[in-house]
Design a protein around this motif. Structure first.
Motif, mmCIF file in Angstrom:
data_model
loop_
_atom_site.group_PDB
_atom_site.id
_atom_site.type_symbol
_atom_site.label_atom_id
_atom_site.label_comp_id
_atom_site.label_asym_id
_atom_site.label_seq_id
_atom_site.Cartn_x
_atom_site.Cartn_y
_atom_site.Cartn_z
ATOM 1 N N VAL A 619 36.367 39.504 40.652
ATOM 2 C CA VAL A 619 37.572 39.468 41.488
ATOM 3 C C VAL A 619 38.794 39.177 40.615
ATOM 4 C CG1 VAL A 619 38.713 38.322 43.425
ATOM 5 C CG2 VAL A 619 36.252 38.760 43.498
ATOM 6 N N ARG A 620 38.647 38.241 39.689
ATOM 7 C CA ARG A 620 39.758 37.930 38.781
ATOM 8 C C ARG A 620 40.172 39.165 37.985
ATOM 9 N NH1 ARG A 620 41.247 37.236 33.853
ATOM 10 N NH2 ARG A 620 39.219 37.957 33.131
ATOM 11 N N GLU A 621 39.193 39.900 37.471
ATOM 12 C CA GLU A 621 39.504 41.107 36.705
ATOM 13 C C GLU A 621 40.285 42.103 37.546
ATOM 14 O OE1 GLU A 621 35.819 41.428 33.472
ATOM 15 O OE2 GLU A 621 35.664 42.445 35.419
ATOM 16 N N ARG A 622 39.875 42.301 38.767
ATOM 17 C CA ARG A 622 40.570 43.272 39.612
ATOM 18 C C ARG A 622 42.009 42.844 39.875
ATOM 19 N NH1 ARG A 622 36.910 45.487 44.544
ATOM 20 N NH2 ARG A 622 38.921 46.489 44.968
ATOM 21 N N LEU A 623 42.206 41.575 40.176
ATOM 22 C CA LEU A 623 43.556 41.085 40.445
ATOM 23 C C LEU A 623 44.457 41.214 39.223
ATOM 24 C CD1 LEU A 623 42.791 37.825 42.467
ATOM 25 C CD2 LEU A 623 43.732 39.955 43.376
#
Length: 706
Positions: A619-623
């Motif tokens: 999720v962090r990577e996508r954000l």
């Protein structure tokens, strides 16, 4: 670099004068010269005492960041910081009294020199600042600052200076115990000399070198100090999420170093400094916060062929929050302001906005009443376009509506001088289209300020297809005059900052629609180091605003518009549920009357949580990667340059400095990894995660942005 003078009474004066640099800085050459001068004074039996001062406006500004940024390994770090640490220890144990005559600001290594002296006298000037701001650049004081300051004023009082980079003027420094005396500038050297002549050599011993030394405020192992360490360490982790290593390293220096003798403490400090100086996050912060920021603020990209433009009077069309904020900023910069709106009451209300800000500053003792009165006197509320006749620049800050903007443009230009600039503060509408109604499009420019204008430091200067280079250069001059940091971008819908930043809330809404737990989304935003979690951020800026931008994009692009994954979420929240955000007390969060916020329990009814959840890292990577990818597209399309892209991300929406900005993140992560993640994500979101060819070419050739 160090002027040496010995008088008949045995007082040696060491005067800092690093003539080949804009300021006195600590680098290999100046440290070596200082060490030689100190050893000369210590070794000369005719020297009874030593004054350390400066012939420059500042005392010593601190370490040479270019030198620090070039450190590659631990040995280089020790070679960089070791010499100054050793000579200061030699100075304070020499049994000859040293006094710092602080004529100007002493920051970082400059203050550490003063702390090693046996006495500190500072000139009484409100512009002088004393402090240890290394933490703000991902570093720590490496010349004894983490060891001497807690031993001088106590651990609790030292923490704000070390962990927050707090600075003090002479009066506050005296109150804190950082200096021993504040004297008139004209008496600085004579008072330092008097102290030396009155101080016997046997008195030149620092408190921590005496057997009876006790820590002010309690020893490091005392219950009170242990409680402070526990409280501060917990607070640090909450604030930094482990992304900023400098505060943790500083706390380790204090906790470990203050339990042992000073010499051991200095070695601990050196090791922790090496840990930071060799880290990528520190190099990112130095490059972005110092090198890049200085270039932007000195207008390094400005055309040298255009003479500098001075500004005396400006006009602002629209006295809403943005126009009122701009009027306040300009008046505080000494400019006369014509604040125009459709009614006198609206214009007066805009002026009152600035008055309220100033009243608060006066009430808190941060501003003199005379300064407030002068600033307000410079703002003229009006409804008359003829009042714009002698303005050097007119800024349009009305609603994001093309028809309204076109009307005010025509009416303003009918009154303006030919050499005056017309600027639109639009945040999304292309400048070239807005300039089509102008009778002199070469003098039409975009100046996108961020809200609230009185707080946000960034301005995007947007070049339309007809905007002249002269207009761009003069717009940069204006930005500097009102103390804003400018970036220059080329024209496109939403320009650069809004376009790249939008990926953060858009990706959050996309994941919400996919069934990702909203708590997971918000936690990933916090862990990533963003100023706010994404759904909370949408509530702050208002889902209604994003919804309007979406509808405008549909109108502008017509059949070419492609529906985005977040569109349905915005339509549901705004059109069906009327959950517009914090301003209405209802958004992705609920806002109870007693204060605070909590995620709306009804989210799961409209966005069911999937059985299988991604990891926090996914999720962090996508954000985060979605922002960098869009910024890279802007660079590839010629919308923005690399430096301005990173500065814009930092100042425009708070992208984490430890990553070096939105493009710095790509270098930090590494292009191969970034491309692999984006290629994987492009399987179900091809448009958002399509990797521009520029990045693939860079990866193939091993190139990086920085």
């Amino acid at each position: 670099m160090i002027d040496y003078k010995l008088d008949a009474d045995g007082v040696a004066t060491l005067t800092w004068n690093v003539a080949d640099r804009p300021m006195n800085v600590l680098n290999k050459a100046s440290i070596a010269a200082f060490a030689e001068a100190v050893e000369r004074a210590i070794g000369d039996p005719n020297v009874k005492g030593v004054i350390i001062t400066s012939s420059r406006p500042e005392f010593v500004a601190g370490g040479d960041l270019d030198l620090i940024r070039g450190i590659k390994d631990v040995q280089e770090s020790m070679d960089c910081s070791g010499p100054i640490s050793r000579i200061l220890r030699r100075l304070e144990t020499s049994k000859k009294p040293f006094v710092a005559a602080i004529n100007g600001s002493a920051l970082g290594g400059g203050l550490e020199i003063c702390l090693a002296c046996h006495h500190r006298i500072v000139a009484d000037s409100p512009i002088i600042q004393l402090g240890l701001p290394e933490v703000t650049l991902g570093l720590l004081p490496a010349a004894g600052g983490t060891q001497r300051l807690p031993r001088m004023i106590g651990i609790k009082k030292a923490l704000p200076y070390l962990l927050e980079g707090r600075k003090a003027d002479p009066a506050k420094a005296l109150e804190a115990g950082i200096v021993d005396a504040v004297v008139p500038q004209a008496e600085l050297l004579s008072r330092a000399r008097d102290w030396l002549l009155a101080t016997p050599a046997e008195a030149a011993i620092k408190p921590w070198d005496r057997k009876d030394f006790r820590f002010p405020g309690g020893a490091p192992q005392s219950p009170a100090s242990i409680q402070i360490f526990f409280a501060v360490s917990g607070s640090l982790l909450s604030k930094t999420q482990g992304n900023f290593p400098a505060p943790e390293a500083i706390l380790a220096c204090i906790y470990d170093g203050c339990q042992v003798d000073l010499d051991t403490g200095l070695r601990i400090e050196q090791r922790q400094f090496a840990r930071l100086a060799t880290s990528q996050s520190t190099k990112n912060m130095i490059r972005l916060l110092f090198n890049d920021m200085n270039e932007a603020n000195r207008l390094a990209g400005r055309s040298k062929a255009v003479p500098k433009r001075s500004f005396e009077k400006i006009g602002i069309l629209g006295a809403g929050m943005m126009g009122a904020g701009l009027a306040h900023v300009a008046s505080m910069a000494g400019l006369d302001v014509v604040l125009l709106d459709v009614s006198r009451d609206a214009a007066e209300k805009g002026k009152a906005y600035g008055a309220n800000i100033l009243e608060g500053q006066v009430a808190r003792g941060r501003l003199a009443g005379s300064v407030r009165d002068a600033a307000l006197e410079r703002v003229t509320p009006t409804t008359n376009y003829a009042d714009l006749a002698d303005c050097d620049l007119v800024i349009e800050a009305v609603f994001e509506d093309r028809a309204i903007k076109a009307e005010v443009t025509r009416r303003a230009e009918a009154e303006m001088r030919d050499d005056a600039i017309f600027a639109s503060n639009t945040s999304t509408l292309p400048i070239s289209g807005l300039a089509s109604v102008s009778k002199r499009p070469s003098r039409f420019v975009g100046m996108h300020f961020f809200s609230p204008a009185e707080k946000m430091p960034l301005v995007e200067i947007i070049r339309g297809v007809a905007t002249s280079e002269e207009t761009i250069a003069e717009a940069l001059d204006f930005a500097k005059r009102i103390r804003k940091t400018p970036i220059v971008v080329n024209d496109c819908p939403s320009f650069y900052a809004n376009r790249a930043f939008a990926m953060y809330p858009y990706e959050a809404m996309t994941m919400l629609a996919e069934g990702v737990n909203p708590n997971l989304i918000e936690n990933a935003g916090r862990v990533a180091g963003m100023p706010m979690p994404p759904l909370a951020l949408i509530d702050e800026v208002s889902a209604e605003l994003l919804h309007k931008a979406m509808k405008q994009a549909r109108l502008d692009r017509g059949a070419a518009y492609r529906a985005q994954p977040q569109d349905a979420v915005l339509e549901l929240m705004v059109e069906s549920l009327q959950r517009l955000g914090r301003k209405t007390g209802r958004g992705f969060y609920d806002y109870p009357s007693e204060g605070g916020r909590k995620l709306w329990a009804g989210l799961a009814d409209h966005f069911p949580i999937a059985n299988k959840q991604p990891s926090l890292e996914e999720v962090r990577e996508r954000l985060m990667y979605s922002q960098s990818l869009e910024a890279a597209r802007c660079v590839a399309e010629g919308i923005v340059g690399v430096r301005d892209a990173d500065i814009g991300s930092l100042l425009g929406w708070g992208f984490p400095s430890f990553l070096g900005g939105v493009l710095g993140q790509i270098d930090t992560v590494g292009l191969p990894r970034m491309i692999a993640v984006c290629d994987r994500l492009s399987g179900h979101m091809p448009e958002r995660y399509a990797v521009p060819q520029m990045l693939r070419d860079m990866a193939a050739s091993g190139r990086t942005f920085h």
